[in-house]
Design an enzyme around this catalytic site. Structure first.
Site, short mmCIF file in Angstrom:
data_model
loop_
_atom_site.label_atom_id
_atom_site.label_comp_id
_atom_site.label_asym_id
_atom_site.label_seq_id
_atom_site.Cartn_x
_atom_site.Cartn_y
_atom_site.Cartn_z
CG ASP A 100 -14.67 13.01 -46.68
OD1 ASP A 100 -14.32 13.63 -45.67
OD2 ASP A 100 -13.89 12.71 -47.61
CG ASP A 196 -11.49 17.13 -44.58
OD1 ASP A 196 -10.91 16.49 -45.47
OD2 ASP A 196 -11.37 18.36 -44.44
CD GLU A 257 -7.15 14.54 -44.32
OE1 GLU A 257 -6.34 14.74 -45.24
OE2 GLU A 257 -8.04 15.35 -44.03
CG HIS A 317 -9.21 13.16 -52.17
ND1 HIS A 317 -9.12 12.39 -51.03
CD2 HIS A 317 -9.50 14.40 -51.75
CE1 HIS A 317 -9.35 13.13 -49.98
NE2 HIS A 317 -9.58 14.38 -50.38
CG ASP A 318 -6.01 15.22 -50.33
OD1 ASP A 318 -6.71 15.90 -51.11
OD2 ASP A 318 -6.35 14.96 -49.16
C1 GLC Z 1 -8.38 17.24 -46.46
C2 GLC Z 1 -8.93 16.69 -47.74
C3 GLC Z 1 -8.53 17.62 -48.85
C4 GLC Z 1 -9.15 18.96 -48.58
C5 GLC Z 1 -8.77 19.48 -47.19
C6 GLC Z 1 -9.63 20.62 -46.78
O1 GLC Z 1 -7.01 17.24 -46.43
O2 GLC Z 1 -8.48 15.37 -47.94
O3 GLC Z 1 -8.91 17.15 -50.10
O4 GLC Z 1 -8.73 19.88 -49.54
O5 GLC Z 1 -8.91 18.49 -46.21
O6 GLC Z 1 -10.93 20.17 -46.49
#
Ligand code: GLC
Length: 522
Positions: A100, A196, A257, A317-318
């Site tokens: 990641d 990310d 993402e 995880h979100d």
């Molecule tokens: C993304 C991740 C999340 C994180 C955010 C900031 O959305 O999936 O868990 O808090 O980015 O890095």
């Protein structure tokens, strides 16, 4: 299996949140050697790749999504040598490794930021977004996006926590450093990257105010149209450069993402000179309904096109876990329906650790909440701890995750819901997932076959065909608690049923149990 198997297209990617998977050193937090020790389990399950949420040095303000060194491992999770062992052991089992990369922002403890904030004329000042006057941009984690720095008398921008300052991707040195992070991990044998919030890397150079979005939203962040703080055109040439870098190595992969994206926007970032894939989080918000999921598939297939390659996600995880969203109590019938869907669509499926045993979110009291947005928005939003609880390996006090009290509570249902118990139960969700993963490998049409909806005269049954070189597979998902009878397009033989019976096909009619997943060969 066919030897034209391409891991990121045909395989299943399993997300591990390292803090919560397996603790090898008894500190209550999962680590890399813990993951290595569980690779046999993942091989037994039949996944093809693991994606590891961040394990880099970090003050852990956002549990690792605040990185203070991109080229190392936080002692909490192990060492670089542990990482190399993990990669070697994964590869030995045919499992690829995706890491990641959190390159939109660093930790405020990253040496770059410490330098940048040390004075206005520091050479790294321009590595971050400093302004004398803030505009109206907000942080998605709560409040204004601009933090005042008293020492140097300017504000810096942070899309997330104030401990996560956004970097200035327009600065050529930053760009060079960040691209070097890809090289560093690719050279260590990493097979892929999850980027990310990549579509937030660039902000509009003039920092105009975002326009207001009509209507009410709880978070001030959601009361704006995000046209100047994300999705800037400079992203496309950068993706081209990233892709060229990755293509210099064999079979490397990148999945982005896509922050706040529509299916069309996510699709726009994918292609042979862009990313291999970008997440479309549509399924995380669908109701448990055949027609609602069908709509999600239709939109994503249309956006990606038949020459593009979709991906599907039910949990990460979100967000609350799929089993939490779609089931009540401990019954897994509905979890089987949605996982049956995930694993038979056209596109790369992503599984989230524990999804294969139907882990449910934990419920926390206010003082137990660890996730910063959960603390900020409580009680309207309780944060993301719920889906991050320790993996449930067995019935022991800390679920086989650790020998001490873990960083987040173990779900009380681990006494019955755990890997050990489900391995011994042929009717379990674990066996359901494992059998489907094996079936995918035996049936290339399930991997690469074209997708087409099948018309059945019942709105509660979702049916589709996967076809490859004349091989036809028909998938039927009964989203209702009633028995159903649907007609098949032709003669068929049963390949798989969640109800364990080889065949209940009578002529060209399929009789389905409540919540049955049935896969037949046409
Ligand atoms: C993304 C991740 C999340 C994180 C955010 C900031 O959305 O999936 O868990 O808090 O980015 O890095």
């Amino acid at each position: 299996m066919n030897n034209d198997f391409l891991w990121w297209r045909d395989g299943v990617i399993y997300q591990i949140y390292p803090r919560s998977f397996a603790d090898s050193n008894g500190d209550g937090v999962g680590d890399l050697p813990g993951i290595t020790a569980r690779l046999d389990y993942l091989a037994e399950l039949g996944i093809d790749a693991i994606w590891l949420s961040p394990f880099y040095p970090s003050p852990q303000a956002d549990f690792g999504y605040d990185v203070s060194d991109y080229k190392n491992v936080d002692p909490l999770f192990g060492t670089l040598a542990d990482f190399d062992t993990l990669v070697a052991e994964a590869h030995r089992r045919g499992i690829r490794v995706v890491v990641d990369l959190v390159l939109n922002h660093t930790s405020d403890q990253h040496p770059w930021f410490l330098e940048s904030r040390s004075s206005r004329d520091n050479p790294k000042r321009d590595w971050y977004l400093w302004r004398q006057k803030p505009n109206n941009w907000h942080s998605i984690f709560g409040g204004r996006g601009w933090e005042w720095d008293a020492k140097t008398g300017e504000y810096y921008f942070h899309m997330f926590l104030k401990q996560q300052p956004d970097v200035n991707w327009r600065n050529p040195e930053v760009r060079r450093e960040m691209l070097d992070v890809f090289r560093f991990w690719a050279e260590r044998g990493v097979d892929g990257f999850r980027l990310d919030v990549f579509n937030a890397y660039f902000k509009h150079p003039d920092f105009p105010n975002n326009p207001r979005k009509p209507g009410f939203a709880l978070r001030s962040f959601d009361r704006q149209q995000h046209i100047y703080d994300i999705d800037q055109p400079e992203m496309y040439p950068l993706l081209k450069e990233i892709r060229a870098l990755l293509d210099a190595y064999p079979e490397r992969y990148a999945v982005g993402e896509t922050f706040l994206a529509t299916p069309e926007r996510a699709a726009s970032y994918c292609g042979s000179d862009k990313l291999h894939a970008a997440f479309n989080f549509d399924f995380l918000f669908r109701k448990f309904s055949a027609t609602d999921f069908a709509e999600g598939i239709r939109l994503w297939e249309a956006a990606i096109g038949e020459n593009g390659w979709p991906n599907y996600v039910l949990s990460n995880h979100d967000q609350p876990r799929s089993a939490t969203r779609y089931t009540k109590g401990e019954d897994d019938a509905r979890a089987k329906v949605v996982l049956g869907l995930l694993l038979t669509l056209r596109g790369t499926p992503f599984l989230y650790y524990g999804e294969e045993i139907g882990m449910r979110d934990i419920t926390l009291t206010r003082h137990e909440i660890q996730d910063p947005p959960g603390k900020y928005y409580w009680p309207f939003y309780k944060g993301r701890d719920g889906c991050r609880s320790p993996m449930q390996w067995d019935e022991s006090p800390y679920a086989g995750f650790s020998t001490v009290k873990p960083w987040l509570p173990v779900h009380p249902n681990h006494l019955r819901r755990n890997v050990k118990t489900q391995r011994n139960d042929p009717g379990s969700l674990f066996h359901f997932v494992r059998t489907l993963l094996a079936l995918r490998k035996q049936q290339p049409a399930l991997l690469r076959g074209a997708f087409r909806f099948l018309q059945v005269a019942d709105a509660e049954v979702l049916a589709y065909e996967r076809v490859l070189e004349g091989e036809r597979i028909w998938v039927y998902l009964n989203f209702s608690a009633q028995e159903k009878t649907v007609s098949l397009p032709g003669q068929a033989r049963s390949l798989f049923s969640s109800h364990g019976e080889e065949s209940r096909i009578f002529r060209e009619v399929l009789n389905m149990h409540p919540y049955e997943v049935s896969i037949v060969h046409g």
